[in-house]
Motif scaffolding. Structure first.
Motif, PDB file in Angstrom:
ATOM      1  N   ALA A   1       0.842  -1.196   0.000  1.00 37.61           N
ATOM      2  CA  ALA A   1       0.000   0.000   0.000  1.00 37.61           C
ATOM      3  C   ALA A   1       0.876   1.245   0.000  1.00 37.61           C
ATOM      4  O   ALA A   1       1.791   1.365   0.807  1.00 37.61           O
ATOM      5  CB  ALA A   1      -0.897   0.017   1.228  1.00 37.61           C
ATOM      6  N   PRO A   2       0.617   2.202  -0.889  1.00 39.75           N
ATOM      7  CA  PRO A   2       1.327   3.479  -0.794  1.00 39.75           C
ATOM      8  C   PRO A   2       0.930   4.202   0.480  1.00 39.75           C
ATOM      9  O   PRO A   2      -0.195   4.052   0.967  1.00 39.75           O
ATOM     10  CB  PRO A   2       0.865   4.236  -2.039  1.00 39.75           C
ATOM     11  N   ASN A   3       1.862   4.969   1.057  1.00 37.15           N
ATOM     12  CA  ASN A   3       1.532   5.678   2.295  1.00 37.15           C
ATOM     13  C   ASN A   3       0.606   6.862   2.005  1.00 37.15           C
ATOM     14  O   ASN A   3       0.333   7.192   0.845  1.00 37.15           O
ATOM     15  CB  ASN A   3       2.803   6.117   3.026  1.00 37.15           C
ATOM     16  N   GLU A   4       0.180   7.535   3.070  1.00 34.34           N
ATOM     17  CA  GLU A   4      -0.855   8.564   2.957  1.00 34.34           C
ATOM     18  C   GLU A   4      -0.409   9.805   2.203  1.00 34.34           C
ATOM     19  O   GLU A   4      -1.234  10.652   1.855  1.00 34.34           O
ATOM     20  CB  GLU A   4      -1.340   8.968   4.360  1.00 34.34           C
ATOM     21  N   ASN A   5       0.880   9.947   1.937  1.00 33.51           N
ATOM     22  CA  ASN A   5       1.383  11.135   1.240  1.00 33.51           C
ATOM     23  C   ASN A   5       1.586  10.912  -0.252  1.00 33.51           C
ATOM     24  O   ASN A   5       2.122  11.796  -0.929  1.00 33.51           O
ATOM     25  CB  ASN A   5       2.705  11.584   1.874  1.00 33.51           C
ATOM     26  N   LEU A   6       1.172   9.784  -0.768  1.00 33.51           N
ATOM     27  CA  LEU A   6       1.427   9.456  -2.163  1.00 33.51           C
ATOM     28  C   LEU A   6       0.144   9.436  -2.987  1.00 33.51           C
ATOM     29  O   LEU A   6      -0.843   8.807  -2.600  1.00 33.51           O
ATOM     30  CB  LEU A   6       2.118   8.093  -2.281  1.00 33.51           C
ATOM     31  N   PHE A   7       0.170  10.135  -4.124  1.00 31.11           N
ATOM     32  CA  PHE A   7      -0.843  10.001  -5.173  1.00 31.11           C
ATOM     33  C   PHE A   7      -0.318   8.970  -6.167  1.00 31.11           C
ATOM     34  O   PHE A   7       0.846   9.040  -6.584  1.00 31.11           O
ATOM     35  CB  PHE A   7      -1.045  11.313  -5.924  1.00 31.11           C
ATOM     36  N   VAL A   8      -1.171   8.056  -6.574  1.00 29.06           N
ATOM     37  CA  VAL A   8      -0.778   7.109  -7.612  1.00 29.06           C
ATOM     38  C   VAL A   8      -1.852   7.078  -8.697  1.00 29.06           C
ATOM     39  O   VAL A   8      -3.040   7.187  -8.423  1.00 29.06           O
ATOM     40  CB  VAL A   8      -0.571   5.682  -7.045  1.00 29.06           C
ATOM     41  N   ASP A   9      -1.399   6.938  -9.928  1.00 31.37           N
ATOM     42  CA  ASP A   9      -2.315   6.890 -11.061  1.00 31.37           C
ATOM     43  C   ASP A   9      -1.713   5.958 -12.105  1.00 31.37           C
ATOM     44  O   ASP A   9      -0.586   6.181 -12.555  1.00 31.37           O
ATOM     45  CB  ASP A   9      -2.500   8.288 -11.646  1.00 31.37           C
ATOM     46  N   GLY A  10      -2.452   4.913 -12.450  1.00 30.45           N
ATOM     47  CA  GLY A  10      -2.002   3.999 -13.482  1.00 30.45           C
ATOM     48  C   GLY A  10      -1.057   2.922 -13.000  1.00 30.45           C
ATOM     49  O   GLY A  10      -0.737   1.996 -13.756  1.00 30.45           O
ATOM     50  N   ILE A  11      -0.574   3.018 -11.763  1.00 30.36           N
ATOM     51  CA  ILE A  11       0.347   2.017 -11.233  1.00 30.36           C
ATOM     52  C   ILE A  11      -0.468   0.826 -10.735  1.00 30.36           C
ATOM     53  O   ILE A  11      -1.334   0.991  -9.882  1.00 30.36           O
ATOM     54  CB  ILE A  11       1.204   2.596 -10.094  1.00 30.36           C
ATOM     55  N   PRO A  12      -0.216  -0.359 -11.238  1.00 30.90           N
ATOM     56  CA  PRO A  12      -1.013  -1.522 -10.821  1.00 30.90           C
ATOM     57  C   PRO A  12      -0.656  -1.943  -9.397  1.00 30.90           C
ATOM     58  O   PRO A  12       0.354  -1.474  -8.844  1.00 30.90           O
ATOM     59  CB  PRO A  12      -0.605  -2.589 -11.833  1.00 30.90           C
ATOM     60  N   PRO A  13      -1.462  -2.807  -8.789  1.00 30.96           N
ATOM     61  CA  PRO A  13      -1.121  -3.326  -7.464  1.00 30.96           C
ATOM     62  C   PRO A  13       0.276  -3.955  -7.465  1.00 30.96           C
ATOM     63  O   PRO A  13       0.648  -4.671  -8.392  1.00 30.96           O
ATOM     64  CB  PRO A  13      -2.211  -4.362  -7.195  1.00 30.96           C
ATOM     65  N   LEU A  14       1.029  -3.681  -6.423  1.00 34.97           N
ATOM     66  CA  LEU A  14       2.398  -4.186  -6.315  1.00 34.97           C
ATOM     67  C   LEU A  14       2.428  -5.307  -5.281  1.00 34.97           C
ATOM     68  O   LEU A  14       2.017  -5.112  -4.131  1.00 34.97           O
ATOM     69  CB  LEU A  14       3.342  -3.062  -5.885  1.00 34.97           C
ATOM     70  N   PRO A  15       2.901  -6.485  -5.639  1.00 35.12           N
ATOM     71  CA  PRO A  15       2.898  -7.608  -4.694  1.00 35.12           C
ATOM     72  C   PRO A  15       3.878  -7.395  -3.553  1.00 35.12           C
ATOM     73  O   PRO A  15       4.959  -6.827  -3.732  1.00 35.12           O
ATOM     74  CB  PRO A  15       3.330  -8.793  -5.570  1.00 35.12           C
ATOM     75  N   ALA A  16       3.488  -7.846  -2.367  1.00 33.66           N
ATOM     76  CA  ALA A  16       4.361  -7.720  -1.197  1.00 33.66           C
ATOM     77  C   ALA A  16       5.674  -8.454  -1.400  1.00 33.66           C
ATOM     78  O   ALA A  16       6.701  -8.084  -0.832  1.00 33.66           O
ATOM     79  CB  ALA A  16       3.634  -8.251   0.034  1.00 33.66           C
ATOM     80  N   SER A  17       5.657  -9.481  -2.222  1.00 35.85           N
ATOM     81  CA  SER A  17       6.893 -10.227  -2.496  1.00 35.85           C
ATOM     82  C   SER A  17       7.954  -9.345  -3.142  1.00 35.85           C
ATOM     83  O   SER A  17       9.153  -9.600  -3.006  1.00 35.85           O
ATOM     84  CB  SER A  17       6.594 -11.420  -3.401  1.00 35.85           C
ATOM     85  N   LEU A  18       7.518  -8.299  -3.835  1.00 32.94           N
ATOM     86  CA  LEU A  18       8.468  -7.395  -4.465  1.00 32.94           C
ATOM     87  C   LEU A  18       9.267  -6.640  -3.407  1.00 32.94           C
ATOM     88  O   LEU A  18      10.495  -6.510  -3.508  1.00 32.94           O
ATOM     89  CB  LEU A  18       7.735  -6.408  -5.370  1.00 32.94           C
ATOM     90  N   ALA A  19       8.576  -6.131  -2.376  1.00 33.42           N
ATOM     91  CA  ALA A  19       9.271  -5.430  -1.303  1.00 33.42           C
ATOM     92  C   ALA A  19      10.251  -6.355  -0.599  1.00 33.42           C
ATOM     93  O   ALA A  19      11.370  -5.952  -0.241  1.00 33.42           O
ATOM     94  CB  ALA A  19       8.262  -4.869  -0.299  1.00 33.42           C
ATOM     95  N   GLU A  20       9.857  -7.610  -0.416  1.00 30.97           N
ATOM     96  CA  GLU A  20      10.749  -8.572   0.223  1.00 30.97           C
ATOM     97  C   GLU A  20      11.977  -8.846  -0.643  1.00 30.97           C
ATOM     98  O   GLU A  20      13.104  -8.934  -0.150  1.00 30.97           O
ATOM     99  CB  GLU A  20       9.986  -9.873   0.485  1.00 30.97           C
TER     100      GLU A  20
END
Length: 651
Positions: free
Chosen positions: A29-48
């Protein structure tokens, strides 16, 4: 603004309770200070997967204590760089400041007992920095500036009882000169009104009666001035109207106050170390035998030793000059990398500095010139990475459209990746900056884990290659630097281990403009592009960039108020050629950016979307010219990796 959703606190609650895809289990999840547009859901495995590459730290030297053998540094343990104290080589880093925004500078006064220091920070990346006093005995912080204008950190008087700094508080545009005793904020006074945004104080005379300042017109033209520290009366040291435009870098009073040590390209392609006699106004060159820029220097407090750093094809070399004899002495061998932030201890024998390499982030070292002992003060974490496995750069060259040789640094992936490798072209900003081979940070993941080669070009207009080279992209020659990237694409096609069919271009600030320009001119030769805080329309940029920097930018890019130049700038602006972009585009922007305003990214995103091309957009409401907060930078990198995987690697 063309943004599909803003994930504020209320929206986060609704999305969680409604099971929205962006916040579904196993997604980032993007934090509360981020606007996102067009970016698809990012899997948690990516952060890991990328986590080890995001947990590195750096340590930036800021100041020696005036009497004790200890230093102040800037480093990050939470989200932003803060002031820390280190009391011995290898000692613990004790955090002193705790702010959501990064601290950008900190220094002790050079003479008193050192019970306080002054530091500087802005808010949300807006670059309207304020100065503060930190009292070590109590931890109390006192605001020293007006809280609204843009203020420089300033320079200490020789006695250590005053700071000279610049501020835009008079009209928001001009950087006037102020003097203040940080122990008594009510002592703050304006020394004189100045015109323009390119002023900075450099040094005080040994008796503190005179103040040396630099007036910068452009990277190729600047002037040195002396100010009476009491009356503000000024004297121009370097005359105007000469046939040759001269650039001055730094300058310091000699120990006896009779002359100045300075860097200048007077009569040279490069910034040389010189001595200027203030009585005769005669110059004496001290580095004529070195055909490279002297990028920084620092004089010991007793005036006997001068340490200086040269930039030799992007690599730093440290030198030590005996000011009495004019001779340089041998310097202990240091790892190949970048050296910065020279600072002499008050004992005049110990020099501290930053050193970073391809395999080590910036750390602090000291050199005792009496014993030749080198000591390491900080060892910044690498997040568990093995430094020996990190890619090292190769200097590469290619001919451009006019037969001029252009150079850059290439990082190749490890041998486990076979076949022709995809390439990312990463273009520096400035535009007069220079890519130099320091620590790559998160980009090491792209090389080590995705098998992507990265090339960092230094196109015409880059500094470090002489004053003729740095002017080759000025005004109506702007697109010649874009053609240098076209020539790089040609060169990539000749390399047996690089894949010309899989190329991405990226860059920040002016590098963002270059990214967009390449995307419009060479659309069919790249797979995708990633623009970070880039200029999309030179006219709207020049009209909206903060007023204190507008004239400096007009010297470089051209004056949009001139009809012919305005017509040219509009013709080459990427936003006016966006219909040519059919390949995927990712745009990153800080809402508070005073240099490249938000509108530059918004208009580019909207225009490209109208053509039907895939566009990802990420905007942070608490950032300025690039992302400084770790949580924002991490999400930007997760999104970048996903963008590369989808559009460059087709994964």
């Amino acid at each position: 603004m063309g943004i599909k959703h803003w994930l504020g606190p209320a929206a986060l609650f609704l999305l969680v309770t409604l099971g929205a895809p962006l916040l579904a289990a196993g997604e980032i999840a993007p934090n509360e200070n981020l606007f996102v547009d067009g970016i698809p859901p990012l899997p948690a495995s990516l952060a890991e997967a990328v986590s080890r590459y995001t947990e590195f730290r750096t340590a930036t030297l800021t100041s020696w204590h005036p009497s004790r053998r200890e230093i102040l540094i800037l480093t990050r343990f939470a989200d932003t760089n803060q002031v820390h104290r280190v009391q011995m080589p290898g000692g613990a880093r004790s955090q002193l400041t705790f702010y959501p925004d990064r601290v950008q500078a900190a220094s002790y006064p050079p003479r008193p007992r050192g019970n306080y220091f002054v530091f500087s920070k802005d808010t949300g990346g807006n670059e309207f920095s304020q100065n503060y006093r930190y009292d070590l005995d109590t931890g109390r912080v006192t605001l020293l500036t007006d809280g609204r204008s843009r203020n420089s950190p300033g320079v200490w008087s020789t006695a250590g009882d005053r700071v000279a700094y610049t501020s835009t508080r008079r009209n928001g545009k001009d950087t006037d000169l102020y003097i203040e005793d940080p122990r008594e904020p009510r002592s703050d006074r304006k020394l004189t009104d100045l015109e323009g945004g390119g002023w900075q104080p450099l040094d005080w005379s040994p008796d503190d009666r005179r103040l040396l300042a630099l007036e910068e017109i452009s990277i190729n033209e600047s002037y040195l001035w002396l100010f009476d520290a009491a009356s503000g009366e000024r004297t121009l040291l370097t005359p105007r109207g000469l046939p040759e435009k001269i650039a001055y870098g730094d300058a310091r009073f000699s120990g006896d106050g009779r002359g100045l040590y300075l860097t200048s390209d007077r009569g040279s392609e490069f910034l040389q170390l010189q001595y200027l006699d203030l009585n005769t106004r005669r110059y004496r060159s001290l580095s004529a035998a070195i055909p490279w820029d002297v990028e920084s220097f620092e004089l010991s407090q007793d005036g006997r030793h001068l340490a200086f750093v040269t930039n030799e094809a992007g690599i730093s070399r440290l030198h030590l000059l005996d000011t009495a004899t004019g001779r340089t002495r041998a310097v202990p061998k240091l790892p190949v990398g970048l050296i910065a932030n020279l600072d002499w201890r008050a004992n005049n024998q110990e020099l501290a500095f930053n050193l970073s390499t391809a395999r080590s982030p910036a750390d602090v070292y000291s050199w005792n010139i009496a014993t030749d002992r080198i000591e390491r003060w900080t060892t910044s974490e690498l997040g568990g990475l093995n430094p020996a496995s990190l890619a090292e750069p190769q200097l590469v060259n290619w001919p451009s459209f006019d037969k001029r040789t252009i150079s850059g640094f290439l990082y190749r992936p490890p041998a486990k990746f076979t076949g022709r490798r995809p390439v990312i072209i990463n273009i520096h900003g400035g535009p007069e900056s220079q890519y130099r081979p320091g620590f790559l940070g998160r980009n090491n993941y792209l090389i080590d884990e995705l098998g992507v080669a990265i090339v960092f070009p230094n196109v015409r207009g880059s500094s470090g290659y002489g004053k003729t080279f740095v002017q080759l992209d000025n005004g109506f020659k702007r697109e010649d630097s874009v053609k240098d990237i076209g020539a790089l694409l040609d060169w990539i096609a000749t390399q047996p281990d690089l894949d010309p069919e899989r190329v991405m271009v990226t860059g920040g600030s002016y590098g963002g403009y270059m990214t967009l320009a390449v995307a419009t001119r060479y659309n069919d030769r790249i797979r995708c592009s990633l623009d970070v805080v880039g200029i999309s329309n030179f006219v709207s940029f020049l009209e909206r960039t903060e007023s204190y920097r507008r004239d400096l930018r007009r010297v470089e890019y051209g004056d949009e108020r001139d009809p012919k130049m305005r017509e040219f700038l509009l013709a080459i602006s990427p936003a006016n050629n966006a219909a040519r972009i059919t390949r995927p585009l990712f745009v990153v922007q800080g809402k508070n950016d005073p240099r490249v305003p938000l509108k530059e990214s918004e208009q580019m995103v909207e225009t490209v979307k109208q053509g039907g091309s895939p566009v990802w957009y990420l905007m942070a409401t608490d950032e300025g010219h690039g992302f400084a907060k770790k949580k924002n930078a991490d999400f930007q990198f997760y999104s970048t990796v996903a963008f590369i995987q989808r559009y460059l690697l087709n994964q």
